[in-house]
Write a protein that holds these residues in place. Structure first.
Motif, PDB file in Angstrom:
ATOM      1  N   MET A   1       0.837  -1.203   0.000  1.00 49.45           N
ATOM      2  CA  MET A   1       0.000   0.000   0.000  1.00 49.45           C
ATOM      3  C   MET A   1       0.869   1.248   0.000  1.00 49.45           C
ATOM      4  O   MET A   1       0.603   2.211  -0.726  1.00 49.45           O
ATOM      5  CB  MET A   1      -0.941  -0.006   1.211  1.00 49.45           C
ATOM      6  CG  MET A   1      -1.875   1.168   1.261  1.00 49.45           C
ATOM      7  SD  MET A   1      -3.005   1.141  -0.139  1.00 49.45           S
ATOM      8  CE  MET A   1      -4.099   2.451   0.311  1.00 49.45           C
ATOM      9  N   GLY A   2       1.920   1.234   0.805  1.00 48.04           N
ATOM     10  CA  GLY A   2       2.850   2.360   0.835  1.00 48.04           C
ATOM     11  C   GLY A   2       3.521   2.575  -0.514  1.00 48.04           C
ATOM     12  O   GLY A   2       3.673   3.712  -0.968  1.00 48.04           O
ATOM     13  N   ASP A   3       3.915   1.474  -1.176  1.00 50.06           N
ATOM     14  CA  ASP A   3       4.520   1.570  -2.502  1.00 50.06           C
ATOM     15  C   ASP A   3       3.550   2.181  -3.503  1.00 50.06           C
ATOM     16  O   ASP A   3       3.922   3.041  -4.302  1.00 50.06           O
ATOM     17  CB  ASP A   3       4.960   0.189  -3.010  1.00 50.06           C
ATOM     18  CG  ASP A   3       6.197  -0.339  -2.314  1.00 50.06           C
ATOM     19  OD1 ASP A   3       6.910   0.456  -1.663  1.00 50.06           O
ATOM     20  OD2 ASP A   3       6.457  -1.555  -2.435  1.00 50.06           O
ATOM     21  N   LEU A   4       2.310   1.718  -3.457  1.00 45.92           N
ATOM     22  CA  LEU A   4       1.293   2.208  -4.379  1.00 45.92           C
ATOM     23  C   LEU A   4       1.055   3.709  -4.193  1.00 45.92           C
ATOM     24  O   LEU A   4       1.068   4.481  -5.154  1.00 45.92           O
ATOM     25  CB  LEU A   4      -0.012   1.438  -4.181  1.00 45.92           C
ATOM     26  CG  LEU A   4      -1.198   1.874  -5.029  1.00 45.92           C
ATOM     27  CD1 LEU A   4      -0.920   1.666  -6.506  1.00 45.92           C
ATOM     28  CD2 LEU A   4      -2.448   1.124  -4.604  1.00 45.92           C
ATOM     29  N   VAL A   5       0.861   4.129  -2.973  1.00 45.12           N
ATOM     30  CA  VAL A   5       0.609   5.544  -2.684  1.00 45.12           C
ATOM     31  C   VAL A   5       1.829   6.391  -3.053  1.00 45.12           C
ATOM     32  O   VAL A   5       1.700   7.452  -3.661  1.00 45.12           O
ATOM     33  CB  VAL A   5       0.213   5.745  -1.205  1.00 45.12           C
ATOM     34  CG1 VAL A   5       0.162   7.218  -0.844  1.00 45.12           C
ATOM     35  CG2 VAL A   5      -1.123   5.079  -0.927  1.00 45.12           C
ATOM     36  N   HIS A   6       3.016   5.907  -2.724  1.00 43.35           N
ATOM     37  CA  HIS A   6       4.238   6.642  -3.031  1.00 43.35           C
ATOM     38  C   HIS A   6       4.407   6.814  -4.538  1.00 43.35           C
ATOM     39  O   HIS A   6       4.722   7.910  -5.019  1.00 43.35           O
ATOM     40  CB  HIS A   6       5.454   5.930  -2.437  1.00 43.35           C
ATOM     41  CG  HIS A   6       6.728   6.681  -2.643  1.00 43.35           C
ATOM     42  ND1 HIS A   6       7.549   6.453  -3.719  1.00 43.35           N
ATOM     43  CD2 HIS A   6       7.299   7.670  -1.931  1.00 43.35           C
ATOM     44  CE1 HIS A   6       8.584   7.264  -3.650  1.00 43.35           C
ATOM     45  NE2 HIS A   6       8.459   8.015  -2.575  1.00 43.35           N
ATOM     46  N   MET A   7       4.193   5.761  -5.300  1.00 48.25           N
ATOM     47  CA  MET A   7       4.311   5.848  -6.758  1.00 48.25           C
ATOM     48  C   MET A   7       3.328   6.866  -7.327  1.00 48.25           C
ATOM     49  O   MET A   7       3.672   7.660  -8.201  1.00 48.25           O
ATOM     50  CB  MET A   7       4.060   4.476  -7.395  1.00 48.25           C
ATOM     51  CG  MET A   7       5.171   3.484  -7.186  1.00 48.25           C
ATOM     52  SD  MET A   7       4.740   1.830  -7.829  1.00 48.25           S
ATOM     53  CE  MET A   7       4.596   2.159  -9.564  1.00 48.25           C
ATOM     54  N   MET A   8       2.111   6.837  -6.834  1.00 46.58           N
ATOM     55  CA  MET A   8       1.083   7.734  -7.339  1.00 46.58           C
ATOM     56  C   MET A   8       1.424   9.192  -7.017  1.00 46.58           C
ATOM     57  O   MET A   8       1.366  10.066  -7.893  1.00 46.58           O
ATOM     58  CB  MET A   8      -0.278   7.382  -6.752  1.00 46.58           C
ATOM     59  CG  MET A   8      -1.398   8.201  -7.331  1.00 46.58           C
ATOM     60  SD  MET A   8      -2.993   7.824  -6.628  1.00 46.58           S
ATOM     61  CE  MET A   8      -2.798   8.411  -4.961  1.00 46.58           C
TER      62      MET A   8
ATOM     63  N   GLU B   1       4.360  10.460  -6.243  1.00 46.63           N
ATOM     64  CA  GLU B   1       5.592  10.848  -6.925  1.00 46.63           C
ATOM     65  C   GLU B   1       5.305  11.250  -8.372  1.00 46.63           C
ATOM     66  O   GLU B   1       5.793  12.276  -8.852  1.00 46.63           O
ATOM     67  CB  GLU B   1       6.598   9.701  -6.884  1.00 46.63           C
ATOM     68  CG  GLU B   1       7.924  10.033  -7.518  1.00 46.63           C
ATOM     69  CD  GLU B   1       8.927   8.904  -7.371  1.00 46.63           C
ATOM     70  OE1 GLU B   1      10.102   9.211  -7.145  1.00 46.63           O
ATOM     71  OE2 GLU B   1       8.544   7.718  -7.487  1.00 46.63           O
ATOM     72  N   ARG B   2       4.484  10.464  -9.051  1.00 48.01           N
ATOM     73  CA  ARG B   2       4.141  10.788 -10.439  1.00 48.01           C
ATOM     74  C   ARG B   2       3.340  12.086 -10.510  1.00 48.01           C
ATOM     75  O   ARG B   2       3.566  12.913 -11.391  1.00 48.01           O
ATOM     76  CB  ARG B   2       3.365   9.654 -11.073  1.00 48.01           C
ATOM     77  CG  ARG B   2       3.038   9.975 -12.532  1.00 48.01           C
ATOM     78  CD  ARG B   2       2.631   8.807 -13.317  1.00 48.01           C
ATOM     79  NE  ARG B   2       3.721   7.881 -13.485  1.00 48.01           N
ATOM     80  CZ  ARG B   2       3.809   7.057 -14.520  1.00 48.01           C
ATOM     81  NH1 ARG B   2       2.890   7.093 -15.460  1.00 48.01           N
ATOM     82  NH2 ARG B   2       4.793   6.201 -14.612  1.00 48.01           N
ATOM     83  N   ALA B   3       2.412  12.280  -9.593  1.00 47.07           N
ATOM     84  CA  ALA B   3       1.628  13.518  -9.585  1.00 47.07           C
ATOM     85  C   ALA B   3       2.533  14.726  -9.346  1.00 47.07           C
ATOM     86  O   ALA B   3       2.391  15.760 -10.016  1.00 47.07           O
ATOM     87  CB  ALA B   3       0.549  13.448  -8.510  1.00 47.07           C
ATOM     88  N   LEU B   4       3.468  14.602  -8.431  1.00 44.47           N
ATOM     89  CA  LEU B   4       4.383  15.701  -8.142  1.00 44.47           C
ATOM     90  C   LEU B   4       5.274  16.002  -9.347  1.00 44.47           C
ATOM     91  O   LEU B   4       5.521  17.173  -9.662  1.00 44.47           O
ATOM     92  CB  LEU B   4       5.233  15.385  -6.912  1.00 44.47           C
ATOM     93  CG  LEU B   4       6.165  16.491  -6.438  1.00 44.47           C
ATOM     94  CD1 LEU B   4       5.382  17.762  -6.129  1.00 44.47           C
ATOM     95  CD2 LEU B   4       6.949  16.044  -5.218  1.00 44.47           C
ATOM     96  N   GLU B   5       5.752  14.967 -10.040  1.00 45.41           N
ATOM     97  CA  GLU B   5       6.561  15.181 -11.244  1.00 45.41           C
ATOM     98  C   GLU B   5       5.776  15.984 -12.283  1.00 45.41           C
ATOM     99  O   GLU B   5       6.307  16.898 -12.906  1.00 45.41           O
ATOM    100  CB  GLU B   5       7.002  13.843 -11.838  1.00 45.41           C
ATOM    101  CG  GLU B   5       8.062  13.142 -11.031  1.00 45.41           C
ATOM    102  CD  GLU B   5       8.339  11.724 -11.513  1.00 45.41           C
ATOM    103  OE1 GLU B   5       7.659  11.238 -12.459  1.00 45.41           O
ATOM    104  OE2 GLU B   5       9.233  11.085 -10.938  1.00 45.41           O
ATOM    105  N   THR B   6       4.513  15.641 -12.453  1.00 46.12           N
ATOM    106  CA  THR B   6       3.652  16.367 -13.396  1.00 46.12           C
ATOM    107  C   THR B   6       3.504  17.824 -12.982  1.00 46.12           C
ATOM    108  O   THR B   6       3.611  18.732 -13.817  1.00 46.12           O
ATOM    109  CB  THR B   6       2.264  15.699 -13.477  1.00 46.12           C
ATOM    110  OG1 THR B   6       2.419  14.362 -13.945  1.00 46.12           O
ATOM    111  CG2 THR B   6       1.329  16.463 -14.385  1.00 46.12           C
TER     112      THR B   6
END
Length: 66
Positions: free
Chosen positions: A20-27, A29-34
Motif C-alpha cells: 500500500m505504501g509503494d502504491l501511494v508513493h508511486m502515485m 511521486e508521479r503527480a508531483l513530477e507532473t
C-alpha cells in the motif's frame, strides 16, 4: 455519495502495508513530477493538483494491472 455493487468477476485489491505504501508513493511521486513540469506544486491550484493525482492514479493502475 453513491454506492455501487462491485462488478462481477473483479476481485478487490488487497494489499499489505508495504505494498500500500509503494502504491501511494508511486502515485504521489508521479503527480508531483507532473506538477513540477507545470511550474511547481506551490503554483498549482486545486484543480491542477486534483488532475495530476487523477492522471497519476490512472497511469499507476495500468502498471499494476499488467
Amino acid at each position: 455519495m453513491s454506492l455501487r455493487m462491485p462488478e462481477i468477476g473483479h476481485d478487490p485489491l488487497v494489499l499489505d502495508a508495504l505494498a500500500m505504501g509503494d502504491l501511494v508513493h508511486m502515485m504521489l511521486e508521479r503527480a508531483l513530477e507532473t506538477l513540477e513540469e507545470g511550474g511547481g506544486l506551490s503554483k498549482a491550484d486545486e484543480t491542477q493538483i486534483a488532475n495530476a493525482v487523477r492522471d497519476a492514479a490512472a497511469a499507476i493502475s495500468n502498471i499494476w494491472e499488467s
